[in-house]
Enzyme design. Structure first.
Site, PDB file in Angstrom:
ATOM      1  CB  SER A 124      -0.921  -0.104   1.150  1.00 43.21           C
ATOM      2  OG  SER A 124      -0.013   0.166   2.253  1.00 43.21           O
ATOM      3  CE  LYS A 125      -1.533   7.393  -2.466  1.00 42.97           C
ATOM      4  NZ  LYS A 125      -2.735   7.988  -2.262  1.00 42.97           N
ATOM      5  NE  ARG A 126       0.832  -0.241   5.886  1.00 39.26           N
ATOM      6  CZ  ARG A 126       1.521  -1.181   6.293  1.00 39.26           C
ATOM      7  NH1 ARG A 126       2.904  -0.993   7.057  1.00 39.26           N
ATOM      8  NH2 ARG A 126       1.254  -2.517   6.464  1.00 39.26           N
ATOM      9  CG  HIS A 127       4.596  -1.156   2.073  1.00 44.26           C
ATOM     10  ND1 HIS A 127       3.158  -1.417   1.863  1.00 44.26           N
ATOM     11  CD2 HIS A 127       5.128  -1.602   2.948  1.00 44.26           C
ATOM     12  CE1 HIS A 127       2.845  -2.254   2.947  1.00 44.26           C
ATOM     13  NE2 HIS A 127       4.005  -2.087   3.554  1.00 44.26           N
ATOM     14  N   GLY A 128       5.415   3.131   0.072  1.00 48.03           N
ATOM     15  CA  GLY A 128       5.953   4.016  -0.961  1.00 48.03           C
ATOM     16  C   GLY A 128       5.082   4.216  -2.152  1.00 48.03           C
TER      17      GLY A 128
END
Ligand code: GLU
Length: 513
Positions: free
Chosen positions: A263-267
Site C-alpha cells: 500500500s501507499k505506506r510502503h512508498g
C-alpha cells in the site's frame, strides 16, 4: 449446462479477456499487473483484450482517474483492442453508459421471480445481523421480503419506501475451476439472498460485472485474488440469467517485503509515480510480469513481446507476490544501459530542467537542441549534454538519479566537504602543492589537444613520481567534482574543458582546508 458451450467458445480460439478498473483513485501498479496478465494472455492466444471502465460508483468515480488509467496503460504499452475509445461491437465500454442493459436484465430477473424488492431498513437488517452473530450464526439476509405480494410491493413503491433488489438463491454448492488456484467451492448457505441493485437503474458491482462479461463475450476473467469471494455471487447471477460462464483465474496479492498487502505506506504505488521517478515502461512491465508469474530458469529480462510468447496462466503462483524494489531497480538499470545516448539524453533532460540546471533556448520542438546553463549563462547543446549523461549511463538505476550525479557540471562554484580533497595521509600543504603541479601540467596542454587520451597520458605520467596514483588523481577529481564518488577524472576533465578545470583547481587550492 454452460460447460460444454464454454469450451466450444474457447475452442473457436475466441479468447477474450478484460481489464475492468474502477476510476476511483490513481492507477495502482496492482491494477497494471492485472491488466498486463490479461493483455499477455489474450495477445498470446490471438484474442481480444477489452478495457472496461467500471464507474458505477458515481460519487467516487472521477474522469481524471479514468484519464490516469488510460495514460498509464498507454505508457506501459498495454494496448486494448476494445475500450471506451475503440468500439468493436460490444460497447459502450463505460458502465455508466450501460444502465439500460442492466435495467433490461434486472427487469427480467424480477419478472421471473429470481430477484425481489427488499424494503427492510438498514436498522432492521443490522439488528438481525447482531442477533445472528450472537447466536453464532453466519450473518445473512433471512429472506423476509422474498414473499411479498405484488400488491404489497406496489404499495411500498408508491409510498416511496426505500428498497434494494436481492437475488433469490437456492442452498447449494458452487464449484468452479480456477485456472490458477484449482477447484474452488462455496456454500451458498453462507451467502443468503444478496443485494444486486440499489434500484432498477443502479446495479451493484456483481451484477454489472456479470452482465458485461456476458455481453462482451469474455472467455476468461483474470483478476485479483481479492475478488474470489465475488465469484460465487457472479456465478449465481450468470445461472439465474442463463449466461455462459467464463473461466476464472485469480492472481495473487502483491505484498510488501514484510508480507503485508502493498500500500501507499510502503512508498510509491501509482504507475505515474514510477514514471516520474524515472523508471522505464519496459522495465516496469518486465518487473510486473514477475509479480506472481515465473517462467522457471534464470532468465530475468523479458520484453513485452517475449512475455507474450512465454507467459502462461498455469505458471502463475497462488502465494502472494513480494514486491522487491531492488529487483525493479536492477531491471531498470539494465534497460537504461540498453538505451542509445540520444534516447537516454532525451529521457534525462526533463530532470535536468526540473532541477533548474538548464533551460531550453528557442524551444520550438518537443526536444530542444540548445540549452542554457542557468547558473553560468553558458550555451550547451543537447549532444554535449549527452556526453555528460553518458558518463553515468552505467551508474543510474532510475532516470531521476541523474541530477545528483551531474549537478557539478552546471554549478558556478563547488562546495568542498571538509577533508574531501585529502588522499590518505596527505596534509593540506601537500594537497596545495599537488594542485599547483596539476595546474602546471594542465596549463601546458593546448586547447586543441585537450582530449581524453592526452589528459590520460600526461596525468598518468605525472603520477608516476608519486607513491601511488591516488595522490594526483584523487585531489584532481575532487577539485573538479566536489564529490566523494563520480566518473573518472580524465572523462570529467575532458568534458569540463581546460578553462573550467583550471578555474576549479584554483578554487580548490584557495579553500585552505
Ligand atoms: N472494478 C473492479 C475493481 O476495480 C474489478 C472487477 C473485476 O475485475 O471483475 O476492482
Amino acid at each position: 449446462m454452460p460447460k460444454a458451450k464454454r469450451f466450444k467458445l474457447m475452442e473457436t480460439g475466441e479468447v477474450r479477456t478484460r481489464f475492468a478498473p474502477s476510476p476511483t483513485g490513481l492507477f495502482h501498479i496492482g491494477g497494471a499487473r492485472t491488466a498486463l496478465f490479461n493483455y499477455l494472455f489474450a495477445k498470446q492466444k490471438q484474442g481480444s483484450f477489452v478495457l472496461r471502465i467500471e464507474d458505477t460508483d458515481v460519487e467516487r468515480s472521477k474522469p481524471e482517474f479514468e484519464k490516469d488509467i488510460i495514460a498509464s496503460l498507454k505508457w506501459l504499452g498495454i494496448e486494448w483492442t476494445e475500450g471506451p475509445d475503440i468500439n468493436n461491437g460490444c460497447g459502450p465500454y463505460r458502465q455508466s453508459e450501460r444502465v439500460k442493459t442492466y435495467e433490461k436484465y434486472l427487469k427480467r430477473l424480477l419478472a421471473e421471480n429470481k430477484a425481489y424488492y427488499c424494503f427492510c431498513s438498514p436498522e432492521e437488517l443490522e439488528a438481525k445481523r447482531q442477533d445472528q452473530m450472537a447466536r453464532g450464526q453466519a450473518p445473512k439476509y433471512d429472506g423476509k421480503c422474498s414473499s411479498l405480494s405484488a400488491a404489497q410491493i406496489k404499495k411500498n413503491i408508491e409510498a416511496d419506501k426505500k428498497f434494494v433488489i436481492r437475488l433469490k438463491i437456492q442452498e447449494k454448492k458452487i464449484i468452479f475451476q480456477d485456472v490458477i488456484r484449482g477447484k474452488i467451492e462455496f456454500d451458498t448457505k453462507l451467502i443468503g439472498d444478496f443485494v444486486i441493485a440499489k434500484d432498477i437503474r443502479t446495479p451493484l458491482f456483481y451484477l454489472a460485472g456479470a452482465i458485461d462479461d456476458y455481453e462482451m463475450k469474455i472467455s476468461h476473467v483474470i483478476r485479483g485474488e481479492e475478488h474470489i469471494s465475488n465469484t460465487p455471487k457472479q456465478i449465481l447471477i450468470q445461472e439465474a440469467l442463463g449466461f455462459l460462464k467464463p473461466v476464472y483465474g485469480h492472481i495473487p496479492l502483491i505484498l510488501a517485503p514484510d508480507r503485508s498487502k502493498l500500500s501507499k505506506r510502503h512508498g510509491a504505488v501509482a504507475v505515474m509515480e514510477y514514471k516520474k521517478a524515472g523508471y522505464l515502461p519496459e522495465a516496469l512491465v518486465n518487473f510486473l510480469a514477475f509479480l506472481g508469474w515465473n517462467p522457471g530458469g534464470e532468465r530475468e529480462i523479458f520484453s513485452l513481446s517475449s512475455l507474450v510468447k512465454e507467459f502462461s496462466l498455469e505458471n502463475v503462483q497462488k502465494a502472494g507476490a513480494i514486491f522487491n524494489q531492488k529487483r525493479l531497480d536492477f531491471i531498470n538499470g539494465f534497460y537504461i544501459r540498453q538505451k542509445s545516448i540520444e534516447k537516454l539524453t532525451e529521457f534525462c533532460l526533463p530532470y535536468l530542467i526540473e532541477a533548474k540546471f538548464i533551460e531550453p533556448v528557442n524551444n520550438k520542438t518537443k526536444v530542444a537542441k540548445n540549452y542554457k546553463i542557468i547558473e553560468t549563462g553558458e550555451k550547451i547543446s543537447s549532444s554535449f549534454l549527452g556526453k555528460i549523461i553518458g558518463l553515468y549511463q552505467t551508474r543510474i538505476k532510475k532516470l531521476s538519479e541523474i541530477t545528483d550525479f551531474v549537478d557539478f557540471f552546471f554549478k558556478k562554484e563547488l562546495n568542498y566537504p571538509k577533508g574531501l580533497l585529502k588522499w590518505q595521509n596527505m596534509d593540506w600543504p601537500e594537497i596545495v602543492s599537488i594542485l599547483s603541479e596539476l595546474e602546471k601540467m594542465l596549463s601546458a596542454i593546448k586547447k586543441q589537444n585537450w582530449n581524453l587520451t592526452n589528459l590520460q597520458n600526461i596525468l598518468l605520467l605525472g603520477a608516476e613520481k608519486l607513491p601511488n596514483r591516488g595522490y594526483l588523481l584523487w585531489p584532481l577529481r575532487v577539485a573538479l567534482t566536489g564529490k566523494e564518488s563520480s566518473a573518472g577524472p580524465f572523462e570529467v576533465a575532458e568534458i569540463l574543458g581546460k578553462e573550467k578545470v583550471l578555474q576549479r583547481i584554483k578554487e580548490a587550492k584557495e579553500k585552505n582546508d
